[in-house]
Design a protein around this motif. Structure first.
Motif, PDB file in Angstrom:
ATOM      1  N   VAL A  27       0.823  -1.211   0.000  1.00 42.65           N
ATOM      2  CA  VAL A  27       0.000   0.000   0.000  1.00 42.65           C
ATOM      3  C   VAL A  27       0.857   1.262   0.000  1.00 42.65           C
ATOM      4  N   PHE A  28       2.151   1.108   0.291  1.00 40.69           N
ATOM      5  CA  PHE A  28       3.065   2.250   0.341  1.00 40.69           C
ATOM      6  C   PHE A  28       4.483   1.744   0.156  1.00 40.69           C
ATOM      7  N   ILE A  29       5.271   2.492  -0.606  1.00 36.44           N
ATOM      8  CA  ILE A  29       6.707   2.211  -0.698  1.00 36.44           C
ATOM      9  C   ILE A  29       7.430   3.546  -0.752  1.00 36.44           C
ATOM     10  N   LYS A  30       8.389   3.695   0.120  1.00 32.38           N
ATOM     11  CA  LYS A  30       9.167   4.925   0.183  1.00 32.38           C
ATOM     12  C   LYS A  30      10.134   4.954  -0.998  1.00 32.38           C
ATOM     13  N   ILE A  31      10.387   6.134  -1.489  1.00 34.34           N
ATOM     14  CA  ILE A  31      11.272   6.298  -2.646  1.00 34.34           C
ATOM     15  C   ILE A  31      12.628   5.650  -2.388  1.00 34.34           C
ATOM     16  N   ARG A  32      13.131   5.754  -1.177  1.00 37.97           N
ATOM     17  CA  ARG A  32      14.431   5.140  -0.850  1.00 37.97           C
ATOM     18  C   ARG A  32      14.390   3.624  -1.022  1.00 37.97           C
ATOM     19  N   ALA A  33      13.281   2.995  -0.654  1.00 40.50           N
ATOM     20  CA  ALA A  33      13.153   1.545  -0.831  1.00 40.50           C
ATOM     21  C   ALA A  33      13.119   1.195  -2.309  1.00 40.50           C
ATOM     22  N   ARG A  34      12.413   1.987  -3.105  1.00 41.67           N
ATOM     23  CA  ARG A  34      12.386   1.748  -4.556  1.00 41.67           C
ATOM     24  C   ARG A  34      13.791   1.791  -5.129  1.00 41.67           C
ATOM     25  N   ALA A  35      14.550   2.804  -4.740  1.00 42.58           N
ATOM     26  CA  ALA A  35      15.909   2.955  -5.262  1.00 42.58           C
ATOM     27  C   ALA A  35      16.811   1.825  -4.788  1.00 42.58           C
ATOM     28  N   ASN A  36      16.740   1.492  -3.496  1.00 42.71           N
ATOM     29  CA  ASN A  36      17.585   0.418  -2.947  1.00 42.71           C
ATOM     30  C   ASN A  36      17.304  -0.920  -3.607  1.00 42.71           C
ATOM     31  N   LEU A  37      16.049  -1.164  -3.927  1.00 44.02           N
ATOM     32  CA  LEU A  37      15.661  -2.443  -4.528  1.00 44.02           C
ATOM     33  C   LEU A  37      15.604  -2.376  -6.055  1.00 44.02           C
ATOM     34  N   GLN A  38      15.956  -1.233  -6.601  1.00 44.86           N
ATOM     35  CA  GLN A  38      15.974  -1.000  -8.049  1.00 44.86           C
ATOM     36  C   GLN A  38      14.609  -1.233  -8.683  1.00 44.86           C
ATOM     37  N   PHE A  39      13.576  -0.725  -8.033  1.00 43.18           N
ATOM     38  CA  PHE A  39      12.210  -0.817  -8.529  1.00 43.18           C
ATOM     39  C   PHE A  39      11.708   0.546  -8.983  1.00 43.18           C
ATOM     40  N   VAL A  40      12.598   1.421  -9.367  1.00 42.81           N
ATOM     41  CA  VAL A  40      12.248   2.808  -9.665  1.00 42.81           C
ATOM     42  C   VAL A  40      11.197   2.921 -10.766  1.00 42.81           C
ATOM     43  N   ILE A  44       4.634  -0.545  -8.162  1.00 47.69           N
ATOM     44  CA  ILE A  44       4.819  -1.359  -6.967  1.00 47.69           C
ATOM     45  C   ILE A  44       3.543  -1.441  -6.144  1.00 47.69           C
ATOM     46  N   VAL A  45       2.929  -0.291  -5.880  1.00 43.88           N
ATOM     47  CA  VAL A  45       1.729  -0.250  -5.042  1.00 43.88           C
ATOM     48  C   VAL A  45       0.640  -1.098  -5.690  1.00 43.88           C
ATOM     49  N   GLY A  46       0.030  -1.952  -4.882  1.00 48.18           N
ATOM     50  CA  GLY A  46      -1.017  -2.848  -5.377  1.00 48.18           C
ATOM     51  C   GLY A  46      -0.531  -4.257  -5.644  1.00 48.18           C
ATOM     52  N   ARG A  47       0.776  -4.446  -5.730  1.00 48.89           N
ATOM     53  CA  ARG A  47       1.319  -5.784  -5.968  1.00 48.89           C
ATOM     54  C   ARG A  47       1.526  -6.509  -4.644  1.00 48.89           C
ATOM     55  N   ASN A  48       1.524  -7.824  -4.675  1.00 47.91           N
ATOM     56  CA  ASN A  48       1.751  -8.609  -3.478  1.00 47.91           C
ATOM     57  C   ASN A  48       3.238  -8.649  -3.173  1.00 47.91           C
ATOM     58  N   ILE A  49       3.581  -8.481  -1.914  1.00 49.83           N
ATOM     59  CA  ILE A  49       4.989  -8.430  -1.517  1.00 49.83           C
ATOM     60  C   ILE A  49       5.725  -9.731  -1.826  1.00 49.83           C
ATOM     61  N   SER A  50       5.027 -10.857  -1.769  1.00 46.12           N
ATOM     62  CA  SER A  50       5.660 -12.147  -2.075  1.00 46.12           C
ATOM     63  C   SER A  50       6.058 -12.248  -3.539  1.00 46.12           C
ATOM     64  N   LYS A  51       5.310 -11.616  -4.409  1.00 44.58           N
ATOM     65  CA  LYS A  51       5.645 -11.624  -5.833  1.00 44.58           C
ATOM     66  C   LYS A  51       6.824 -10.706  -6.116  1.00 44.58           C
ATOM     67  N   SER A  73      13.103  -6.542  15.018  1.00 42.98           N
ATOM     68  CA  SER A  73      13.778  -7.327  13.983  1.00 42.98           C
ATOM     69  C   SER A  73      13.691  -6.578  12.671  1.00 42.98           C
ATOM     70  N   GLN A  74      14.525  -6.969  11.774  1.00 38.66           N
ATOM     71  CA  GLN A  74      14.492  -6.369  10.450  1.00 38.66           C
ATOM     72  C   GLN A  74      14.439  -7.495   9.436  1.00 38.66           C
ATOM     73  N   ILE A  75      13.507  -7.379   8.517  1.00 38.38           N
ATOM     74  CA  ILE A  75      13.447  -8.331   7.425  1.00 38.38           C
ATOM     75  C   ILE A  75      14.191  -7.679   6.274  1.00 38.38           C
ATOM     76  N   VAL A  76      15.320  -8.239   5.926  1.00 38.14           N
ATOM     77  CA  VAL A  76      16.150  -7.664   4.887  1.00 38.14           C
ATOM     78  C   VAL A  76      15.552  -7.988   3.529  1.00 38.14           C
ATOM     79  N   GLY A  77      15.379  -6.977   2.714  1.00 39.24           N
ATOM     80  CA  GLY A  77      14.790  -7.165   1.401  1.00 39.24           C
ATOM     81  C   GLY A  77      15.749  -7.841   0.438  1.00 39.24           C
ATOM     82  N   LYS A  78      15.343  -8.981  -0.066  1.00 35.34           N
ATOM     83  CA  LYS A  78      16.125  -9.702  -1.074  1.00 35.34           C
ATOM     84  C   LYS A  78      15.179 -10.187  -2.125  1.00 35.34           C
ATOM     85  N   ARG A  79      15.649 -10.209  -3.358  1.00 32.16           N
ATOM     86  CA  ARG A  79      14.809 -10.707  -4.445  1.00 32.16           C
ATOM     87  C   ARG A  79      15.016 -12.175  -4.640  1.00 32.16           C
TER      88      ARG A  79
END
Length: 79
Positions: A27-40, A44-51, A73-79
């Motif tokens: 429902v929300f993604i911060k611009i920094r997360a988009r850049a870090n994960l290369q999803f610029v 993104i919004v509306g998609r399932n996080i598992s996908k 805890s922190q869940i580290v984002g990995k593809r």
């Protein structure tokens, strides 16, 4: 809390933040997360996080389903 309220709080964080609803839909993604994960350039919004993050999205879904928080805890984002 209204949508602008939580977005303002999340935007104030220095971290890359992704927020989901109770089913794991983003429902929300911060611009920094988009850049870090290369999803610029992707929608993104509306998609399932598992996908989007198959290696860590399931941890988020498990937490949502079980009600066991990842507080401290922190869940580290990995593809």
């Amino acid at each position: 809390m209204t949508t602008p309220d939580y977005e303002q709080i999340l935007q104030s964080s220095n971290h890359g933040v992704i927020a989901t609803d109770e089913k794991g839909k983003i429902v929300f993604i911060k611009i920094r997360a988009r850049a870090n994960l290369q999803f610029v350039k992707r929608k993104i919004v509306g998609r399932n996080i598992s996908k989007l993050l198959p290696l860590t999205g399931e941890l988020v879904i498990d937490s949502l389903n079980s009600g066991n928080s990842q507080l401290g805890s922190q869940i580290v984002g990995k593809r």
